[in-house]
Design an enzyme around this catalytic site. Structure first.
Site, PDB file in Angstrom:
ATOM      1  N   GLU A 176      14.565 -14.568  -0.066  1.00  0.00           N
ATOM      2  CA  GLU A 176      14.846 -15.766   0.737  1.00  0.00           C
ATOM      3  C   GLU A 176      13.764 -16.828   0.528  1.00  0.00           C
ATOM      4  OE1 GLU A 176      14.907 -14.382   4.790  1.00  0.00           O
ATOM      5  OE2 GLU A 176      16.475 -12.911   4.353  1.00  0.00           O
ATOM      6  N   ASP A 224       0.826  -1.201   0.000  1.00  0.00           N
ATOM      7  CA  ASP A 224       0.000   0.000   0.000  1.00  0.00           C
ATOM      8  C   ASP A 224       0.869   1.264   0.000  1.00  0.00           C
ATOM      9  OD1 ASP A 224      -2.731   1.019   0.396  1.00  0.00           O
ATOM     10  OD2 ASP A 224      -1.990   1.759   2.314  1.00  0.00           O
TER      11      ASP A 224
END
Ligand code: GLC
Length: 549
Positions: free
Chosen positions: A267, A211
């Site tokens: 990751e 956002d």
């Protein structure tokens, strides 16, 4: 020819061509009978979503929140609002969605918390200059007795961006006063968000819609803004033209923050991060899409283009070129929870500002049938473009904006903060009709939190019974998209006249969108899908078709 070079030996990541479906949770489906949508409702509709051939759902904020701004006012980033369910239900949803071949994307709200967040309570309780206050943006007032705000910044929802607290300091909120901005200069804030990302990724989320990604960095000298210059360039959604030097929008230093998030996402294989960034142009937008930043950015130029062939072509070319400049592809979207639904935008005369029209536009101007016809055609256009796409819940039913909700029920803070000069977004939040069952058109077992207009269930009934329904069109197109629109990322324009948007995808499929006022002869070939009538090989006005040529 617009081609994004892809090396054939490198597999294309799923999201690069993905079809995402936006679930505005409180209005999607009510599973526990309290009038508000919830996780149980989403779980019960997973088979329907799977039948649409979408790859992922993006769920609007589902965290604990006072819901002053529909959940974009978060009190705890690692929990679920009890109105919607709990963490176990969220885990179950992710598992069941996975079984249906659907991934789950979470909405990350990093620019501000709710004023009911523990951190903000601690900031208010602490003194000026304390570490607790430093998680937010507190400043002294100006003027002889500190009675004036620190500067002249204006909130997106209206009024000043500064609200005074009892000891005289003011805190910054680019949006509602109940949404204090976080201080991203503070490493505690940065670290906390890395932990939040890991929390949801560990739970199995496929990534994040981020956002206000363009708002996090602020000029630490907090200078006044030249609003006259800003307003001159302003378009819908307060898209102030920033070019890297604006005090709080689209600043160059925001990219350090984004790179930090990307290292966390990297990751976790196959994860994706999409930016909501309202910036000046594709030159600015492409920066968010660099290889070590977002995987996707919403393309709001396409969303904002009128139903006009040259505007659409321009938006498409600019986006393809802009994204290609950083080795990426665009992310197309026609509607979301912040804008007037496109079936209504396209129903208005060219050049109408739909947001303004909501408040006081001439109701005789609207042509619903025309809007729906164009919305269906626009869907086939979007679904044929190279890149990823996002659908907003209900567009697959052809839902229009509910522009005549009684003002007493309006929930969007925009309505009050603007002093009733902007109507806000409630009209696209009206709960989804699923069947013609009373009292909520199958949304749930009681009256919904926001009223549905008379005749709302007809959209569901048509979808469930009519083989040429809009839902059926979306289903077929999304299925065909998986087969035909994913072979490569090519797009070659076809010249079928100035008012026809037509192109060929490298995979042997042509898409023709007739924005002219007369029928258009289609290229020879098998019609795979069409949004409206084809007579003697000619496509009707305001319709689209995909042809296997
Ligand atoms: C974004 C959201 C919008 C929200 C605002 C403040 O623009 O999409 O719904 O009101 O941010 O968080």
């Amino acid at each position: 020819m617009h081609t994004v070079a892809m090396h054939s030996q490198i597999p294309v990541p799923w999201w690069r061509r993905g079809a995402f479906y936006q679930v505005y949770i409180r209005s999607f489906a009510d599973g526990n009978g309290d009038g508000t949508g919830d996780i149980a409702g989403i779980r019960s509709r997973l088979p329907k979503l799977a039948s649409l051939s979408v790859d992922a759902i993006w769920i609007n904020p589902w965290y604990p929140s006072p819901l002053n701004d529909g959940g974009y006012d978060v009190t705890d980033y690692v929990d679920i609002n009890p109105l919607y369910g709990n963490l176990d239900e969220a885990k179950a949803l992710i598992a069941e969605a996975t079984d249906h071949g659907i991934k789950v994307m979470v909405d990350l709200v990093p620019n501000h918390t709710s004023s009911a967040h523990r951190w903000f309570g601690e900031a208010l309780a602490a003194s000026p200059g304390s570490p607790e206050r430093d998680r937010y943006v507190f400043r002294d007032g100006t003027g002889p007795d500190g009675g004036l705000p620190p500067n002249n910044w204006r909130s997106v929802f209206g009024g000043s961006t500064w609200t005074r607290v009892p000891d005289g300091q003011r805190y910054l909120h680019l949006f509602d006063p109940s949404q204090p901005d976080l201080n991203w200069e503070n490493p505690t804030v940065r670290d906390a968000f890395h932990d939040i990302l890991r929390f949801w990724l560990d739970l199995g989320a496929c990534g994040f819609r981020v956002d206000v990604a363009h708002g996090l960095a602020k000029d630490q000298t907090f200078p006044d803004i030249d609003h006259d210059a800003d307003d001159a360039d302003e378009t819908d959604q307060d898209r102030v033209l920033a070019r890297g030097a604006h005090p709080h929008w689209d600043r160059d230093d925001v990219h350090d923050i984004i790179r930090g998030w990307r290292t966390v996402l990297d990751e976790y294989p196959d994860t994706v991060m999409v930016a909501e960034a309202w910036v000046a142009n594709w030159d600015r937008l492409a920066r968010y899409l660099r290889a070590d930043e977002f995987h996707q950015v919403f393309d709001f130029d396409f969303l904002e283009a009128d139903w006009d062939a040259s505007q659409m072509r321009h938006a498409i070319v600019t986006s393809l070129d802009g994204a290609a400049s950083v080795g990426a592809v665009p992310t197309w979207v026609l509607s979301n929870h912040d804008v007037v639904r496109h079936a209504t935008r396209y129903a208005l005369p060219p050049g109408t500002r739909s947001k303004t029209w909501l408040l006081d536009g001439d109701r005789n101007d609207i042509d619903d049938a025309l809007g729906l016809r164009r919305a269906r055609a626009a869907a086939l256009l979007m679904l044929a473009l190279p890149g990823s796409i996002y659908l907003y819940q209900g567009e697959e039913l052809g839902l229009p904006e509910v522009y005549d909700l009684p003002v007493e029920v309006l929930d969007d803070p925009v309505w009050t903060r603007s002093g009733h000069t902007e109507k806000g977004r409630d009209g696209c939040w009206v709960p989804i009709p699923w069947t013609d069952d009373a009292p909520s058109a199958g949304f749930g077992s009681v009256e919904p939190w926001l009223p549905q207009p008379p005749g709302w269930s007809a959209f569901a009934t048509a979808s469930n019974t009519d083989p040429s329904s809009t839902l059926d069109l979306y289903r077929r197109a999304l299925e065909l998209r998986r087969i035909h629109m994913t072979k490569d990322e090519d797009l070659e324009w076809l010249d079928l006249g100035a008012d026809v948007v037509a192109f060929h995808r490298g995979s042997g499929v042509a898409c023709v969108v007739n924005m002219s006022t007369s029928e258009v002869p289609l290229p020879a070939g098998e019609v795979l899908v069409a949004s409206g009538p084809i007579t003697d090989g000619k496509l009707a006005t305001d319709c689209s078709a995909w042809i296997l040529v």
